[in-house]
Design a protein around this motif. Structure first.
Motif, mmCIF file in Angstrom:
data_model
loop_
_atom_site.group_PDB
_atom_site.id
_atom_site.type_symbol
_atom_site.label_atom_id
_atom_site.label_comp_id
_atom_site.label_asym_id
_atom_site.label_seq_id
_atom_site.Cartn_x
_atom_site.Cartn_y
_atom_site.Cartn_z
ATOM 1 N N TRP A 4 -5.772 -3.066 -8.176
ATOM 2 C CA TRP A 4 -6.281 -2.092 -9.155
ATOM 3 C C TRP A 4 -5.280 -0.963 -9.376
ATOM 4 O O TRP A 4 -5.043 -0.536 -10.521
ATOM 5 C CB TRP A 4 -7.630 -1.530 -8.715
ATOM 6 N N SER A 5 -4.693 -0.466 -8.313
ATOM 7 C CA SER A 5 -3.724 0.616 -8.429
ATOM 8 C C SER A 5 -2.507 0.182 -9.238
ATOM 9 O O SER A 5 -2.036 0.908 -10.112
ATOM 10 C CB SER A 5 -3.298 1.066 -7.031
ATOM 11 N N THR A 6 -2.009 -1.020 -8.968
ATOM 12 C CA THR A 6 -0.839 -1.526 -9.682
ATOM 13 C C THR A 6 -1.148 -1.755 -11.162
ATOM 14 O O THR A 6 -0.353 -1.395 -12.034
ATOM 15 C CB THR A 6 -0.355 -2.837 -9.032
ATOM 16 N N CYS A 34 2.227 1.659 -3.511
ATOM 17 C CA CYS A 34 1.185 2.148 -4.412
ATOM 18 C C CYS A 34 0.870 3.614 -4.134
ATOM 19 O O CYS A 34 0.609 4.387 -5.056
ATOM 20 C CB CYS A 34 -0.086 1.310 -4.273
ATOM 21 N N CYS A 37 -6.158 7.765 -9.397
ATOM 22 C CA CYS A 37 -7.503 7.941 -8.811
ATOM 23 C C CYS A 37 -7.485 7.776 -7.292
ATOM 24 O O CYS A 37 -8.471 7.331 -6.709
ATOM 25 C CB CYS A 37 -8.498 6.976 -9.428
ATOM 26 N N CYS A 38 -6.375 8.071 -6.658
ATOM 27 C CA CYS A 38 -6.213 7.968 -5.198
ATOM 28 C C CYS A 38 -6.444 6.546 -4.670
ATOM 29 O O CYS A 38 -6.791 6.359 -3.502
ATOM 30 C CB CYS A 38 -7.112 8.954 -4.472
ATOM 31 N N LEU A 39 -6.263 5.544 -5.510
ATOM 32 C CA LEU A 39 -6.423 4.161 -5.062
ATOM 33 C C LEU A 39 -5.329 3.772 -4.073
ATOM 34 O O LEU A 39 -5.566 2.991 -3.152
ATOM 35 C CB LEU A 39 -6.426 3.200 -6.256
ATOM 36 N N GLY A 40 -4.130 4.298 -4.262
ATOM 37 C CA GLY A 40 -3.042 4.009 -3.328
ATOM 38 C C GLY A 40 -3.322 4.557 -1.939
ATOM 39 O O GLY A 40 -3.042 3.906 -0.936
ATOM 40 N N ASN A 59 -4.996 -2.347 -3.970
ATOM 41 C CA ASN A 59 -3.595 -2.402 -4.405
ATOM 42 C C ASN A 59 -3.472 -3.029 -5.782
ATOM 43 O O ASN A 59 -2.682 -2.574 -6.612
ATOM 44 C CB ASN A 59 -2.749 -3.168 -3.397
ATOM 45 N N SER A 114 0.824 -1.207 0.000
ATOM 46 C CA SER A 114 0.000 0.000 0.000
ATOM 47 C C SER A 114 0.861 1.260 0.000
ATOM 48 O O SER A 114 0.545 2.234 -0.689
ATOM 49 C CB SER A 114 -0.927 0.011 1.214
ATOM 50 N N SER A 169 2.569 4.885 -7.411
ATOM 51 C CA SER A 169 1.469 4.802 -8.370
ATOM 52 C C SER A 169 0.166 5.040 -7.621
ATOM 53 O O SER A 169 -0.310 4.179 -6.905
ATOM 54 C CB SER A 169 1.455 3.431 -9.042
ATOM 55 N N ASN A 170 -0.384 6.215 -7.809
ATOM 56 C CA ASN A 170 -1.577 6.577 -7.067
ATOM 57 C C ASN A 170 -2.684 7.036 -8.023
ATOM 58 O O ASN A 170 -3.195 8.144 -7.885
ATOM 59 C CB ASN A 170 -1.224 7.676 -6.058
#
Length: 140
Positions: free
Chosen positions: A99-101, A54, A61-64, A97, A51, A58-59
């Motif tokens: 989805w973010s990756t 991420c 859409c703020c998924l991280g 995580n 997390s 790699s963030n």
């Protein structure tokens, strides 16, 4: 404590309160309740390192950030002893995580493809321009 074949520990835990025997019998009986504890279950992973990576690298859409929040919640639930709540939060953090990756990897791949295509087109345009100027000078 005794272990049964399923890998569980059985321990005797005295019940709270008192049981008075039948009328006419002296003393009180102690009631014992047997509980089983699964020794094979591991505490859930909270995916805190994944997390953090991420969130920092790699963030999309703020998924991280969301994954980091759920990882911290999972760790808090694990510390308190609520393993079911920790599993729920850890599962959500893992999904975020992933989805973010995946989204970050797709964005990086698309960026490389765009850079390569633009470089090739620019090279071809420069080569065409120079060959046109070279031919037009000698034809006059």
């Amino acid at each position: 404590m005794a272990m049964n074949p399923a890998g569980h520990l059985a321990e005797a835990v005295p019940m709270q309160g008192r049981y008075d025997g039948l009328p006419g019998q002296p003393g009180a009986a102690t009631v014992v309740q047997y509980t089983t504890v699964n020794i094979n279950s591991e505490p859930p992973k909270d995916h805190i390192i994944w997390s953090l990576c991420c969130f920092v690298y790699s963030n999309p859409c703020c998924l991280g950030l969301a994954a980091l929040i759920f990882s911290i919640k999972a760790r808090d639930r694990k510390v308190v002893g609520d393993l079911e709540g920790a599993r729920h939060y850890a599962s959500t953090a893992r999904c975020l995580n992933i989805w973010s990756t995946v989204l970050a990897s797709i964005m990086i791949l698309i960026s490389f493809i765009v850079i390569i295509v633009v470089s090739v087109q620019a090279h071809n345009a420069v080569r065409t321009y120079h060959s046109y100027n070279y031919n037009s000078r000698w034809n006059n």
